[in-house]
Design a protein around this motif. Sequence first.
Motif, PDB file in Angstrom:
ATOM      1  N   PHE A   5      19.279  31.014  37.453  1.00 58.91           N
ATOM      2  CA  PHE A   5      20.440  31.864  37.254  1.00 58.91           C
ATOM      3  C   PHE A   5      20.297  33.149  38.065  1.00 58.91           C
ATOM      4  O   PHE A   5      19.259  33.814  38.020  1.00 58.91           O
ATOM      5  CB  PHE A   5      20.626  32.213  35.771  1.00 58.91           C
ATOM      6  CG  PHE A   5      21.131  31.060  34.942  1.00 58.91           C
ATOM      7  CD1 PHE A   5      22.471  30.695  34.990  1.00 58.91           C
ATOM      8  CD2 PHE A   5      20.271  30.345  34.129  1.00 58.91           C
ATOM      9  CE1 PHE A   5      22.944  29.641  34.225  1.00 58.91           C
ATOM     10  CE2 PHE A   5      20.735  29.285  33.358  1.00 58.91           C
ATOM     11  CZ  PHE A   5      22.086  28.934  33.422  1.00 58.91           C
ATOM     12  N   HIS A   6      21.350  33.455  38.803  1.00 59.86           N
ATOM     13  CA  HIS A   6      21.368  34.695  39.578  1.00 59.86           C
ATOM     14  C   HIS A   6      21.307  35.914  38.660  1.00 59.86           C
ATOM     15  O   HIS A   6      20.597  36.890  38.922  1.00 59.86           O
ATOM     16  CB  HIS A   6      22.624  34.737  40.449  1.00 59.86           C
ATOM     17  CG  HIS A   6      22.810  36.023  41.181  1.00 59.86           C
ATOM     18  ND1 HIS A   6      21.857  36.550  42.017  1.00 59.86           N
ATOM     19  CD2 HIS A   6      23.847  36.907  41.178  1.00 59.86           C
ATOM     20  CE1 HIS A   6      22.296  37.705  42.519  1.00 59.86           C
ATOM     21  NE2 HIS A   6      23.491  37.939  42.019  1.00 59.86           N
ATOM     22  N   ALA A 301      27.918  29.489  34.260  1.00 57.89           N
ATOM     23  CA  ALA A 301      26.622  28.958  34.674  1.00 57.89           C
ATOM     24  C   ALA A 301      26.685  28.428  36.101  1.00 57.89           C
ATOM     25  O   ALA A 301      25.740  28.606  36.886  1.00 57.89           O
ATOM     26  CB  ALA A 301      26.177  27.865  33.711  1.00 57.89           C
ATOM     27  N   GLU A 302      27.799  27.792  36.451  1.00 62.77           N
ATOM     28  CA  GLU A 302      27.959  27.273  37.813  1.00 62.77           C
ATOM     29  C   GLU A 302      28.026  28.404  38.843  1.00 62.77           C
ATOM     30  O   GLU A 302      27.726  28.191  40.021  1.00 62.77           O
ATOM     31  CB  GLU A 302      29.216  26.409  37.888  1.00 62.77           C
ATOM     32  CG  GLU A 302      29.093  25.100  37.102  1.00 62.77           C
ATOM     33  CD  GLU A 302      30.410  24.351  36.982  1.00 62.77           C
ATOM     34  OE1 GLU A 302      31.414  24.815  37.588  1.00 62.77           O
ATOM     35  OE2 GLU A 302      30.446  23.319  36.282  1.00 62.77           O
ATOM     36  N   GLN A 303      28.394  29.608  38.377  1.00 65.23           N
ATOM     37  CA  GLN A 303      28.414  30.776  39.262  1.00 65.23           C
ATOM     38  C   GLN A 303      27.092  31.551  39.224  1.00 65.23           C
ATOM     39  O   GLN A 303      26.966  32.601  39.852  1.00 65.23           O
ATOM     40  CB  GLN A 303      29.557  31.713  38.865  1.00 65.23           C
ATOM     41  CG  GLN A 303      30.943  31.109  39.018  1.00 65.23           C
ATOM     42  CD  GLN A 303      32.022  32.061  38.537  1.00 65.23           C
ATOM     43  OE1 GLN A 303      32.410  32.989  39.254  1.00 65.23           O
ATOM     44  NE2 GLN A 303      32.503  31.847  37.320  1.00 65.23           N
ATOM     45  N   VAL A 358      29.294  40.160  36.640  1.00 68.19           N
ATOM     46  CA  VAL A 358      29.494  39.282  35.484  1.00 68.19           C
ATOM     47  C   VAL A 358      30.963  39.264  35.079  1.00 68.19           C
ATOM     48  O   VAL A 358      31.536  38.204  34.818  1.00 68.19           O
ATOM     49  CB  VAL A 358      28.615  39.740  34.302  1.00 68.19           C
ATOM     50  CG1 VAL A 358      29.010  38.984  33.021  1.00 68.19           C
ATOM     51  CG2 VAL A 358      27.138  39.501  34.593  1.00 68.19           C
ATOM     52  N   VAL A 359      31.594  40.432  35.041  1.00 64.04           N
ATOM     53  CA  VAL A 359      32.997  40.510  34.636  1.00 64.04           C
ATOM     54  C   VAL A 359      33.888  39.796  35.645  1.00 64.04           C
ATOM     55  O   VAL A 359      34.842  39.094  35.271  1.00 64.04           O
ATOM     56  CB  VAL A 359      33.428  41.973  34.452  1.00 64.04           C
ATOM     57  CG1 VAL A 359      34.924  42.072  34.178  1.00 64.04           C
ATOM     58  CG2 VAL A 359      32.642  42.609  33.303  1.00 64.04           C
ATOM     59  N   ALA A 360      33.571  39.927  36.931  1.00 65.53           N
ATOM     60  CA  ALA A 360      34.346  39.225  37.952  1.00 65.53           C
ATOM     61  C   ALA A 360      34.197  37.713  37.807  1.00 65.53           C
ATOM     62  O   ALA A 360      35.181  36.961  37.907  1.00 65.53           O
ATOM     63  CB  ALA A 360      33.893  39.677  39.343  1.00 65.53           C
ATOM     64  N   GLU A 368      39.845  29.395  35.608  1.00 67.37           N
ATOM     65  CA  GLU A 368      39.525  27.993  35.846  1.00 67.37           C
ATOM     66  C   GLU A 368      39.618  27.164  34.557  1.00 67.37           C
ATOM     67  O   GLU A 368      40.016  26.001  34.573  1.00 67.37           O
ATOM     68  CB  GLU A 368      38.111  27.878  36.414  1.00 67.37           C
ATOM     69  CG  GLU A 368      37.959  28.367  37.841  1.00 67.37           C
ATOM     70  CD  GLU A 368      38.303  27.284  38.844  1.00 67.37           C
ATOM     71  OE1 GLU A 368      37.995  26.099  38.588  1.00 67.37           O
ATOM     72  OE2 GLU A 368      38.883  27.622  39.881  1.00 67.37           O
ATOM     73  N   ALA A 369      39.197  27.794  33.438  1.00 70.34           N
ATOM     74  CA  ALA A 369      39.120  27.059  32.174  1.00 70.34           C
ATOM     75  C   ALA A 369      40.450  26.962  31.450  1.00 70.34           C
ATOM     76  O   ALA A 369      40.574  26.197  30.497  1.00 70.34           O
ATOM     77  CB  ALA A 369      38.101  27.730  31.257  1.00 70.34           C
ATOM     78  N   GLU A 370      41.434  27.707  31.893  1.00 71.12           N
ATOM     79  CA  GLU A 370      42.699  27.789  31.165  1.00 71.12           C
ATOM     80  C   GLU A 370      43.317  26.425  30.933  1.00 71.12           C
ATOM     81  O   GLU A 370      43.831  26.124  29.847  1.00 71.12           O
ATOM     82  CB  GLU A 370      43.679  28.695  31.892  1.00 71.12           C
ATOM     83  CG  GLU A 370      44.943  28.952  31.112  1.00 71.12           C
ATOM     84  CD  GLU A 370      45.849  29.955  31.789  1.00 71.12           C
ATOM     85  OE1 GLU A 370      46.917  30.261  31.230  1.00 71.12           O
ATOM     86  OE2 GLU A 370      45.495  30.412  32.906  1.00 71.12           O
TER      87      GLU A 370
END
Length: 381
Positions: A5-6, A301-303, A358-360, A368-370
Amino acid sequence: MHDNFHIPWAKPYLGEEEIAAVLETLSERRLSMGATVKAFESDAAALVQRDHAIGVANGTVALDLAMKLLQIGPGDEVLVSALSYIATTSCIVWQGATPVFCDVDPVTLNIDPDEVARRATPRTKALLVADYCGSPVDYTLLEAICADRGIQLVVDGAQSLGAYHLGRPTCSLGTVSTTSFHTAKAMLTGEGGMVFTDDEELAERARKMRGQGEVPGRKYIHDTLAWNYRITEMAAAIGRVQLSRSADILAHRAALANNYTEQLEALPEVRPTGHYSDGQPAWFSYAVRVPNRDAVAQLLAEQGVETRSLYPIPSYRQPIPEYAPFANEMRPEAEIASAEVLNLPMFYEMSFGEVEEVVACLAHALAEAEAAPAIDHAAAA
């Protein structure tokens, strides 16, 4: 806390001071229950304004000791939040006692005092309070309820070391309080815990019970059935350095929380957890409630952003055989919160730039999840 994780959810900070302290302890060749443990206990007691601090192996055994010190046993009931870490409930079950699950306040996610008053019975022997993510509950109300009903107050300060209620450290409250120094905590030793009390007799019992029930001054003579819950000198050495910078640690976490709050105003679908007005949080974690929580967490997590959900199911629905009698419990606010809560990264070395990132990433994940189908986390468990 994973390397891939970044921005991890938590990241232990160990400086040159901790390394030097451990090396000094190793050079003395006293690895368990020496002068460093005693000094660590003294430092911790001073921080939380308690007369006694007893160092133990971890926060979980600290809770077990707390229950045993109050002689919780079969036939007793202990009031506890329906939304808490597993150890906060298991320490009750281990004694053969019955956890009575109280719903949570929908704003703070702390135990609801009205529920405490409503669910107390003549069999209620204790109330075990864990401040959610280090944010204090209304102790004024809880202390009044306990005093009126003859109930012992126990504070699980695993997440709230450094928190205050009306100017008093939350770990100074209750007949007994505990804390944890797990590697994810604001102040850490890797593994480690502490039991706090102002009662000298309880403190002496705790010291005996963490050390196999050995009679003080009589090696290998034991008059109490007990366990080895001792903490090491190396852990205590790290802990002393961590406590010495507690003011800086807590101030930085509070600043990170303020930064999160300001930036999240741009995301109206995100609801940060609220806080009781008379409390000063320790900011163990920054909790928000979001739609499509599990999909959002996966996309974060993918980000490269690690998150947690404290907690993805209410305690009474944990799939532990000994918890089967509680499986049909239903606490509406805890059920709703467990499906929505998401805990964002927070650690000592975290920068304000990382908060912005993190907020971005959260904004992107929400978009994406909408349209994504919700993941049934409870079914997956």
